[in-house]
Scaffold this motif. Structure first.
Motif, PDB file in Angstrom:
ATOM      1  N   PRO A  80     -26.097  -1.600 -21.148  1.00 29.13           N
ATOM      2  CA  PRO A  80     -27.254  -0.726 -21.336  1.00 29.13           C
ATOM      3  C   PRO A  80     -28.508  -1.527 -21.663  1.00 29.13           C
ATOM      4  N   GLY A  81     -29.597  -1.232 -20.949  1.00 31.34           N
ATOM      5  CA  GLY A  81     -30.856  -1.927 -21.160  1.00 31.34           C
ATOM      6  C   GLY A  81     -31.064  -3.110 -20.241  1.00 31.34           C
ATOM      7  N   CYS A  82     -30.085  -3.441 -19.431  1.00 32.17           N
ATOM      8  CA  CYS A  82     -30.184  -4.589 -18.519  1.00 32.17           C
ATOM      9  C   CYS A  82     -30.302  -4.081 -17.088  1.00 32.17           C
ATOM     10  N   LYS A  83     -31.252  -4.613 -16.349  1.00 30.41           N
ATOM     11  CA  LYS A  83     -31.437  -4.208 -14.958  1.00 30.41           C
ATOM     12  C   LYS A  83     -31.259  -5.423 -14.055  1.00 30.41           C
ATOM     13  N   MET A 103     -26.916 -12.684 -18.791  1.00 31.93           N
ATOM     14  CA  MET A 103     -27.399 -11.329 -18.679  1.00 31.93           C
ATOM     15  C   MET A 103     -27.718 -10.844 -20.086  1.00 31.93           C
ATOM     16  N   GLU A 104     -28.919 -10.427 -20.295  1.00 30.34           N
ATOM     17  CA  GLU A 104     -29.362  -9.985 -21.607  1.00 30.34           C
ATOM     18  C   GLU A 104     -29.343  -8.464 -21.676  1.00 30.34           C
ATOM     19  N   ALA A 105     -28.686  -7.942 -22.681  1.00 31.06           N
ATOM     20  CA  ALA A 105     -28.691  -6.502 -22.915  1.00 31.06           C
ATOM     21  C   ALA A 105     -29.732  -6.219 -23.980  1.00 31.06           C
ATOM     22  N   LYS A 106     -30.742  -5.509 -23.632  1.00 30.71           N
ATOM     23  CA  LYS A 106     -31.843  -5.237 -24.539  1.00 30.71           C
ATOM     24  C   LYS A 106     -31.479  -4.131 -25.527  1.00 30.71           C
TER      25      LYS A 106
END
Length: 126
Positions: A39-42, A1-4
């Motif tokens: 935050p930033g990951c959907k 999972m990448e958090a942008k």
């Protein structure tokens, strides 16, 4: 999972689990902690912690929804202990953000008491 757009220490820390006999039957049940979108990951789904009841002979069943232990926050650690001295183990989960506290009702379910007994994410006085 990448958090942008952010660097979060929890991306480098693995989750945890708790092994405990939630219903005092003499069998060890398993509570696995899970991450959550940063935050930033959907995501198209909401990951939750998972709880598996032990039926013996290496047979486990997912009782997450039935137990009430499906906390959707980003879990980092878990502690189990009998907080209210009723003989049944209760569960405290430390999360990235708001922590969670679940009281064992002794009937196979847990009640989320986080809002009843608010838990700080920081120690008071520091």
């Amino acid at each position: 999972m990448e958090a942008k757009g952010g660097h979060y220490i929890m991306k480098t820390v693995t989750g945890s689990l708790a092994l405990f006999d939630f219903d005092l039957r003499g069998l060890t049940d398993i509570y696995f902690l899970n991450g959550a979108p940063l935050p930033g990951c959907k995501l198209d789904y909401t990951p939750t912690n998972r709880f598996y009841k032990n039926f013996g002979n290496m047979r486990f069943a997912d009782r997450t929804a039935a137990s009430g232990l499906g906390d959707p926050k980003y879990a980092m650690g878990v502690v189990v202990g009998d907080v209210n001295n009723d003989g049944f183990p209760d569960v405290f989960v430390s999360n990235f953000g708001e922590n969670a506290f679940f009281l064992n009702q002794g009937d196979g379910t847990f009640t989320d008491c986080t809002q009843v007994q608010p838990l700080s994410t920081r120690a008071k006085g520091f």
